[in-house]
Design a protein around this motif. Sequence first.
Motif, PDB file in Angstrom:
ATOM      1  N   ILE A  33      -0.312  53.614 -59.338  1.00  0.00           N
ATOM      2  CA  ILE A  33      -1.758  53.472 -59.168  1.00  0.00           C
ATOM      3  C   ILE A  33      -2.072  52.091 -58.636  1.00  0.00           C
ATOM      4  N   GLU A  62      -0.051  53.241 -70.094  1.00  0.00           N
ATOM      5  CA  GLU A  62       1.124  52.369 -70.128  1.00  0.00           C
ATOM      6  C   GLU A  62       0.722  50.909 -69.947  1.00  0.00           C
ATOM      7  N   ARG A  63      -0.320  50.681 -69.161  1.00  0.00           N
ATOM      8  CA  ARG A  63      -0.770  49.307 -68.932  1.00  0.00           C
ATOM      9  C   ARG A  63      -1.809  48.857 -69.936  1.00  0.00           C
ATOM     10  N   ASP A 106       9.384  55.787 -61.582  1.00  0.00           N
ATOM     11  CA  ASP A 106       8.175  56.585 -61.715  1.00  0.00           C
ATOM     12  C   ASP A 106       7.732  57.021 -60.326  1.00  0.00           C
ATOM     13  N   LEU A 166      -0.342  56.273 -66.535  1.00  0.00           N
ATOM     14  CA  LEU A 166      -0.122  54.905 -66.051  1.00  0.00           C
ATOM     15  C   LEU A 166      -1.162  53.949 -66.617  1.00  0.00           C
ATOM     16  N   LYS A 167      -2.404  54.401 -66.731  1.00  0.00           N
ATOM     17  CA  LYS A 167      -3.455  53.559 -67.313  1.00  0.00           C
ATOM     18  C   LYS A 167      -3.129  53.257 -68.780  1.00  0.00           C
TER      19      LYS A 167
END
Lengths: 308, 262
Positions: A301, B164-165, A297, B161-162
């Motif tokens: 973050i 995915e987590r 990726d 990403l948020k």
Amino acid sequence: MEIYLPIADLPVNVFLIFGMGLTVGFVSGMFGIGGGFLMTPLLIFIGISPAVAVATVASHIAASSFSGVLSYWRRRALDFSLAGLLLIGGLIGTFGGVSLFTLLRRVGQLDITIGLSYVIMLCSVGGLMCWESISSILRARSGQRAELRRPGSHTWIHGLPFKMRFKKSRIYVSIIPVLGIGLIIGFIGAIMGIGGGFLLVPMLIYFLRVPTSVVIGTSMVLTLTTMAIATLLHAATNHLVDAVLAMILMVGGVIGAQFGAQAGQKMPADRLRLLLGAMVVAVGVRFALDLVLPPTDQFSIRTMETSK
Amino acid sequence: MILRRASAVLAFALALVAPLAPAAAAERIVSSVSTHRVLINSNFTGMDIVLFGTIEPDDGAPPRSGSYDLVATVTGPKESVVTRIKERRLGIWVNTSSREFIEVPSYLAVLSTRPFDQFVSPETRRRLQLGLRSTLLTQRIGPDFADTVRDDPFRMAFLRLKQERKFYVEDTGGVTLLTPTLFRATIPLPAEVPVGDYNIDLRLFVDGAAVARSSSAFQVAKVGFEQFVASSAQHHGVLYGLATVSLALMTGWIASIMFRRD
């Protein structure tokens, strides 16, 4: 069995963490190193934030090196005056390393510096160790006697002033290289977040000609002190030491270290160095692949520390 | 004179009350959650919170022709997050640029009865910030603080990403109407759920218009041993450090005695 870590803020499998402690402990007992360069990447790999991993590993290394120091101390196989001088250099180096760490973070190039220094340091040191031990094994095979310690041979290091006699190590050298080695280890340790045992042991052997019998115990005294101070500093300033994680790692670590030390005593010294060198190179290559291969990726973050 | 002033005050008071009057005539949402305090102890591995309630039609008002739609937005404590992008430079992958997301929710769940485009206009959606795509995400762009266009690569990567987590959730079927007026929704909290105060904002829609709103809250807190360790680490750093170091020395010492061979 899952357990929730109060500082890392995530649940982990106790047996997995314990197993990691055991394995790294085995390695550290076998080679007389802290094992931080193995443990920190492992913890990051299972999802613990790098900051918590670095801070917690320090206390884990303190535990396993203290158990090592005690057993070497009982055998009188450590040199306190040498360790003390190394420590003085080490503390100055740590201070310099922390300053550079802060500077690099401000410029925004910390991650790449850590990555590159891991690759360069581990690959070169590991490579040298492999090469040296292979040639020593080959020399032994061909019938020549392995020369670990050549009392007569003097390098430029022995020409330096301010000489001091280290009785336990049976060496008579200038304090300048001793302080210098401590300084380098402290500096590198602060930047890379490692104890530096795997660097210190070969440096003491090759540059100062400290006998192998005292070198591991002496290096452990230095590791113990710097890691105990590091734990304290991390806990006082960043509040990132996870005591629950540390406890599981420590128990696994000290048990593993005992078996590792026994295994290490059974193995010939040059084989042992070859094995350690190969492992160091492997970790270095692993870091190199991270830098060279396209990431899964491109984006990442991270929660900013200030908001905590 | 006194009389005139009194009448002015009365008129002012009436003016204040007047806009509220029509709202009182609409539906009301009565809701509650299965727990108001999520406790994190040593065997916490995530949890589902159930949100349930009823829609109470206005007394005397004629029944609505359209059906009800609900949107529940659960917002966790605020945090700032930096999103970075890696690019290839001189053969190695390095973080080249980054974007700071300022005071965004650490946890955000948007649950609804149906996909948004089936019951609200895009305009309403944007205005009421319904769904992850429409939520306001303040970013530091140079000297300014602003949200970007919805298709900005950093914004999309941040949301992805948020999600995915499991910190950001969007479920356009997450609210179930058990009867025309009785509803139920499940709020999934991941194991790494941030500690703090959570707010639930419930909105009721009829024929594309927001007709009622209610909010409730719950708290996520560490308890017992976890709480003790976390608060000692935070408030008594030096003591905590000393305790950890002595723990390390004790462990090392015990091991060296237990395994003593000489």
